[in-house]
Write a protein that holds these residues in place. Sequence first.
Motif, PDB file in Angstrom:
ATOM      1  N   PRO A 190      47.898  25.417  56.040  1.00  0.00           N
ATOM      2  CA  PRO A 190      47.080  26.627  56.168  1.00  0.00           C
ATOM      3  C   PRO A 190      47.804  27.813  55.552  1.00  0.00           C
ATOM      4  CG  PRO A 190      48.254  26.249  58.205  1.00  0.00           C
ATOM      5  CD  PRO A 190      48.614  25.100  57.292  1.00  0.00           C
ATOM      6  N   ALA A 191      47.104  28.913  55.381  1.00  0.00           N
ATOM      7  CA  ALA A 191      47.740  30.153  54.923  1.00  0.00           C
ATOM      8  C   ALA A 191      48.372  30.849  56.119  1.00  0.00           C
ATOM      9  CB  ALA A 191      46.712  31.068  54.268  1.00  0.00           C
ATOM     10  N   ALA A 192      49.617  31.275  55.981  1.00  0.00           N
ATOM     11  CA  ALA A 192      50.284  32.011  57.048  1.00  0.00           C
ATOM     12  C   ALA A 192      49.592  33.354  57.252  1.00  0.00           C
ATOM     13  CB  ALA A 192      51.750  32.221  56.708  1.00  0.00           C
ATOM     14  N   SER A 193      49.494  33.766  58.486  1.00  0.00           N
ATOM     15  CA  SER A 193      48.878  35.061  58.813  1.00  0.00           C
ATOM     16  C   SER A 193      49.889  36.189  58.653  1.00  0.00           C
ATOM     17  CB  SER A 193      48.361  35.045  60.256  1.00  0.00           C
ATOM     18  OG  SER A 193      49.456  34.988  61.167  1.00  0.00           O
ATOM     19  N   ASP A 194      49.400  37.418  58.610  1.00  0.00           N
ATOM     20  CA  ASP A 194      50.299  38.570  58.568  1.00  0.00           C
ATOM     21  C   ASP A 194      51.218  38.577  59.782  1.00  0.00           C
ATOM     22  OD1 ASP A 194      49.170  39.361  56.205  1.00  0.00           O
ATOM     23  OD2 ASP A 194      48.180  41.144  57.002  1.00  0.00           O
ATOM     24  N   GLU A 195      50.674  38.245  60.942  1.00  0.00           N
ATOM     25  CA  GLU A 195      51.493  38.232  62.156  1.00  0.00           C
ATOM     26  C   GLU A 195      52.647  37.245  62.025  1.00  0.00           C
ATOM     27  OE1 GLU A 195      51.160  37.190  66.961  1.00  0.00           O
ATOM     28  OE2 GLU A 195      49.418  36.927  65.640  1.00  0.00           O
ATOM     29  N   GLN A 196      52.368  36.061  61.505  1.00  0.00           N
ATOM     30  CA  GLN A 196      53.420  35.060  61.344  1.00  0.00           C
ATOM     31  C   GLN A 196      54.463  35.495  60.326  1.00  0.00           C
ATOM     32  OE1 GLN A 196      50.749  31.892  60.384  1.00  0.00           O
ATOM     33  NE2 GLN A 196      50.345  31.361  62.530  1.00  0.00           N
ATOM     34  N   LEU A 197      54.018  36.092  59.226  1.00  0.00           N
ATOM     35  CA  LEU A 197      54.951  36.541  58.190  1.00  0.00           C
ATOM     36  C   LEU A 197      55.790  37.718  58.660  1.00  0.00           C
ATOM     37  CD1 LEU A 197      52.612  36.305  55.075  1.00  0.00           C
ATOM     38  CD2 LEU A 197      54.502  34.774  55.637  1.00  0.00           C
ATOM     39  N   GLN A 198      55.191  38.614  59.429  1.00  0.00           N
ATOM     40  CA  GLN A 198      55.903  39.823  59.837  1.00  0.00           C
ATOM     41  C   GLN A 198      56.922  39.586  60.954  1.00  0.00           C
ATOM     42  OE1 GLN A 198      53.557  43.715  59.745  1.00  0.00           O
ATOM     43  NE2 GLN A 198      51.911  42.242  59.381  1.00  0.00           N
ATOM     44  N   ARG A 199      57.016  38.370  61.438  1.00  0.00           N
ATOM     45  CA  ARG A 199      58.122  38.059  62.341  1.00  0.00           C
ATOM     46  C   ARG A 199      59.452  38.061  61.594  1.00  0.00           C
ATOM     47  NH1 ARG A 199      54.638  33.178  64.709  1.00  0.00           N
ATOM     48  NH2 ARG A 199      53.525  34.262  66.393  1.00  0.00           N
ATOM     49  N   VAL A 200      59.402  37.828  60.273  1.00  0.00           N
ATOM     50  CA  VAL A 200      60.650  37.800  59.499  1.00  0.00           C
ATOM     51  C   VAL A 200      60.637  38.745  58.299  1.00  0.00           C
ATOM     52  CG1 VAL A 200      61.118  35.416  60.192  1.00  0.00           C
ATOM     53  CG2 VAL A 200      59.944  35.847  58.041  1.00  0.00           C
ATOM     54  N   HIS A 201      59.460  39.263  57.927  1.00  0.00           N
ATOM     55  CA  HIS A 201      59.359  40.150  56.766  1.00  0.00           C
ATOM     56  C   HIS A 201      58.762  41.491  57.158  1.00  0.00           C
ATOM     57  CE1 HIS A 201      60.505  37.126  53.869  1.00  0.00           C
ATOM     58  NE2 HIS A 201      59.574  36.290  54.312  1.00  0.00           N
ATOM     59  N   ASP A 202      59.234  42.540  56.506  1.00  0.00           N
ATOM     60  CA  ASP A 202      58.672  43.870  56.723  1.00  0.00           C
ATOM     61  C   ASP A 202      57.245  43.926  56.176  1.00  0.00           C
ATOM     62  OD1 ASP A 202      61.116  44.583  57.737  1.00  0.00           O
ATOM     63  OD2 ASP A 202      61.735  45.759  55.985  1.00  0.00           O
ATOM     64  N   ARG A 203      56.395  44.651  56.866  1.00  0.00           N
ATOM     65  CA  ARG A 203      55.015  44.797  56.416  1.00  0.00           C
ATOM     66  C   ARG A 203      54.961  45.427  55.025  1.00  0.00           C
ATOM     67  NH1 ARG A 203      50.799  48.696  56.914  1.00  0.00           N
ATOM     68  NH2 ARG A 203      48.723  47.698  56.988  1.00  0.00           N
ATOM     69  N   ALA A 204      55.905  46.330  54.748  1.00  0.00           N
ATOM     70  CA  ALA A 204      55.936  46.985  53.436  1.00  0.00           C
ATOM     71  C   ALA A 204      56.114  45.964  52.315  1.00  0.00           C
ATOM     72  CB  ALA A 204      57.050  48.027  53.393  1.00  0.00           C
ATOM     73  N   TRP A 205      56.896  44.904  52.560  1.00  0.00           N
ATOM     74  CA  TRP A 205      57.077  43.873  51.539  1.00  0.00           C
ATOM     75  C   TRP A 205      55.783  43.101  51.308  1.00  0.00           C
ATOM     76  CZ3 TRP A 205      58.400  42.151  47.288  1.00  0.00           C
ATOM     77  CH2 TRP A 205      58.424  40.787  46.969  1.00  0.00           C
ATOM     78  N   LEU A 206      55.059  42.799  52.368  1.00  0.00           N
ATOM     79  CA  LEU A 206      53.773  42.107  52.216  1.00  0.00           C
ATOM     80  C   LEU A 206      52.815  42.943  51.366  1.00  0.00           C
ATOM     81  CD1 LEU A 206      55.021  40.471  54.600  1.00  0.00           C
ATOM     82  CD2 LEU A 206      52.709  40.331  55.543  1.00  0.00           C
ATOM     83  N   LEU A 207      52.767  44.244  51.631  1.00  0.00           N
ATOM     84  CA  LEU A 207      51.879  45.124  50.875  1.00  0.00           C
ATOM     85  C   LEU A 207      52.335  45.257  49.427  1.00  0.00           C
ATOM     86  CD1 LEU A 207      51.356  47.917  53.555  1.00  0.00           C
ATOM     87  CD2 LEU A 207      49.743  46.115  52.910  1.00  0.00           C
ATOM     88  N   GLN A 208      53.629  45.365  49.224  1.00  0.00           N
ATOM     89  CA  GLN A 208      54.164  45.497  47.867  1.00  0.00           C
ATOM     90  C   GLN A 208      53.853  44.260  47.037  1.00  0.00           C
ATOM     91  OE1 GLN A 208      58.410  46.256  47.679  1.00  0.00           O
ATOM     92  NE2 GLN A 208      58.537  45.559  45.555  1.00  0.00           N
ATOM     93  N   LEU A 209      54.046  43.080  47.628  1.00  0.00           N
ATOM     94  CA  LEU A 209      53.768  41.846  46.895  1.00  0.00           C
ATOM     95  C   LEU A 209      52.286  41.741  46.565  1.00  0.00           C
ATOM     96  CD1 LEU A 209      54.675  39.157  45.724  1.00  0.00           C
ATOM     97  CD2 LEU A 209      54.476  38.155  48.011  1.00  0.00           C
ATOM     98  N   ALA A 210      51.431  42.063  47.518  1.00  0.00           N
ATOM     99  CA  ALA A 210      49.990  42.005  47.271  1.00  0.00           C
ATOM    100  C   ALA A 210      49.588  42.931  46.130  1.00  0.00           C
ATOM    101  CB  ALA A 210      49.228  42.357  48.538  1.00  0.00           C
ATOM    102  N   ASP A 211      50.235  44.091  46.057  1.00  0.00           N
ATOM    103  CA  ASP A 211      49.928  45.054  45.001  1.00  0.00           C
ATOM    104  C   ASP A 211      50.380  44.579  43.628  1.00  0.00           C
ATOM    105  OD1 ASP A 211      48.719  46.816  46.731  1.00  0.00           O
ATOM    106  OD2 ASP A 211      50.484  48.095  46.974  1.00  0.00           O
ATOM    107  N   GLN A 212      51.364  43.685  43.582  1.00  0.00           N
ATOM    108  CA  GLN A 212      51.923  43.235  42.309  1.00  0.00           C
ATOM    109  C   GLN A 212      51.179  42.050  41.706  1.00  0.00           C
ATOM    110  OE1 GLN A 212      56.358  43.492  43.820  1.00  0.00           O
ATOM    111  NE2 GLN A 212      56.376  43.372  41.599  1.00  0.00           N
ATOM    112  N   VAL A 213      50.296  41.430  42.452  1.00  0.00           N
ATOM    113  CA  VAL A 213      49.598  40.243  41.932  1.00  0.00           C
ATOM    114  C   VAL A 213      48.665  40.663  40.796  1.00  0.00           C
ATOM    115  CG1 VAL A 213      47.989  38.390  42.472  1.00  0.00           C
ATOM    116  CG2 VAL A 213      49.737  39.039  44.137  1.00  0.00           C
ATOM    117  N   PRO A 214      48.836  40.100  39.605  1.00  0.00           N
ATOM    118  CA  PRO A 214      47.991  40.493  38.468  1.00  0.00           C
ATOM    119  C   PRO A 214      46.636  39.782  38.486  1.00  0.00           C
ATOM    120  CG  PRO A 214      49.539  38.820  37.766  1.00  0.00           C
ATOM    121  CD  PRO A 214      49.849  39.103  39.226  1.00  0.00           C
ATOM    122  N   ALA A 215      45.658  40.389  37.866  1.00  0.00           N
ATOM    123  CA  ALA A 215      44.344  39.746  37.745  1.00  0.00           C
ATOM    124  C   ALA A 215      44.408  38.566  36.776  1.00  0.00           C
ATOM    125  CB  ALA A 215      43.308  40.763  37.268  1.00  0.00           C
ATOM    126  N   GLU A 216      45.324  38.647  35.823  1.00  0.00           N
ATOM    127  CA  GLU A 216      45.557  37.548  34.873  1.00  0.00           C
ATOM    128  C   GLU A 216      46.966  37.691  34.327  1.00  0.00           C
ATOM    129  OE1 GLU A 216      43.592  39.680  30.938  1.00  0.00           O
ATOM    130  OE2 GLU A 216      42.491  38.091  31.978  1.00  0.00           O
TER     131      GLU A 216
END
Length: 307
Positions: free
Chosen positions: A49-75
């Motif tokens: 399954p896809a990990a949830s934000d809650e599961q990821l944020q136990r070990v990662h800062d929320r800012a990193w999740l947002l930064q990575l999401a912002d970096q994903v290119p459309a192509e």
Amino acid sequence: MLTAYLTHPDCERHQMGADHPECPERLAALRDHLLVKGLLDCMQEHEAPAASDEQLQRVHDRAWLLQLADQVPAEGYARLDADTLINPYTLRAARRAAGAAVRAVDLVLGGQAPNAFCAVRPPGHHAQRAQGAGFCFFNNAAVGVAHALAAHGLLRVALVDFDVHHGDGSEDIFAGDERVLLCSSYQQDLYPFRDSHPPAANVVLAPLAARSGGAAMREAVTQYWLPALARFAPELIVVSAGFDAHREDDMGNLGWSEADYRWLTEQVLAQAQASAGGRIVSCLEGGYALSALARSAAAHLRVLVEA
């Protein structure tokens, strides 16, 4: 019960360009070899399954999740660092890879599997709390450890990391956390070029010299890891399983063989049987020579399947 085998097609859609060593073919080579050897018939397959934000944020800062999401290119590709690129499927694959560890922990601690292997990519052990690096975006094994502590109420979890590269991300996340014992083996003076002095009492390092071979690893594990694991008596062992220390893999120069991976897995299993009811969750990390990766991972898995 059968060993659980977790993967997802999304993990093969993440790509970092032609000729990049961390390629989708890694998972295909592993699966093909396991099929030929009959090992997949001895395992129960599960979709990660896809990990949830809650599961990821136990070990990662929320800012990193947002930064990575912002970096994903459309192509095409976006660059995280000199060696790590992001394509349109990277975030989806990274969440599946971390989610596999979560689901594997649930299966093993829920009594539905004696142990589990997560055949996923991207790998994770270089991902720190606030950043990714070295082909890694989320720290899959660390997410699994944190889930065992938070959702299942375990008090002691060991994270065992064998890879030709130092698992600096896991160290960054868990150093000083008395609920986690981190045992790490790697080649000295190789990426990520970290100091080999343990940063906290719960970190046990076994740095190995280039060209030292499997005998040096066995001696270091026997001297440092095994006594620490016995004292800690983990209730679950999570493994960051890298296979790039193999003698055919040019990412490093330790010269291990399939027999070394089997021996190492047997030692981890013995401790798991002594204190954790045999419960192990293993997550794929490195390993870039396709045949050597497949053979080494199969040697690792055979020990788990036959437990």
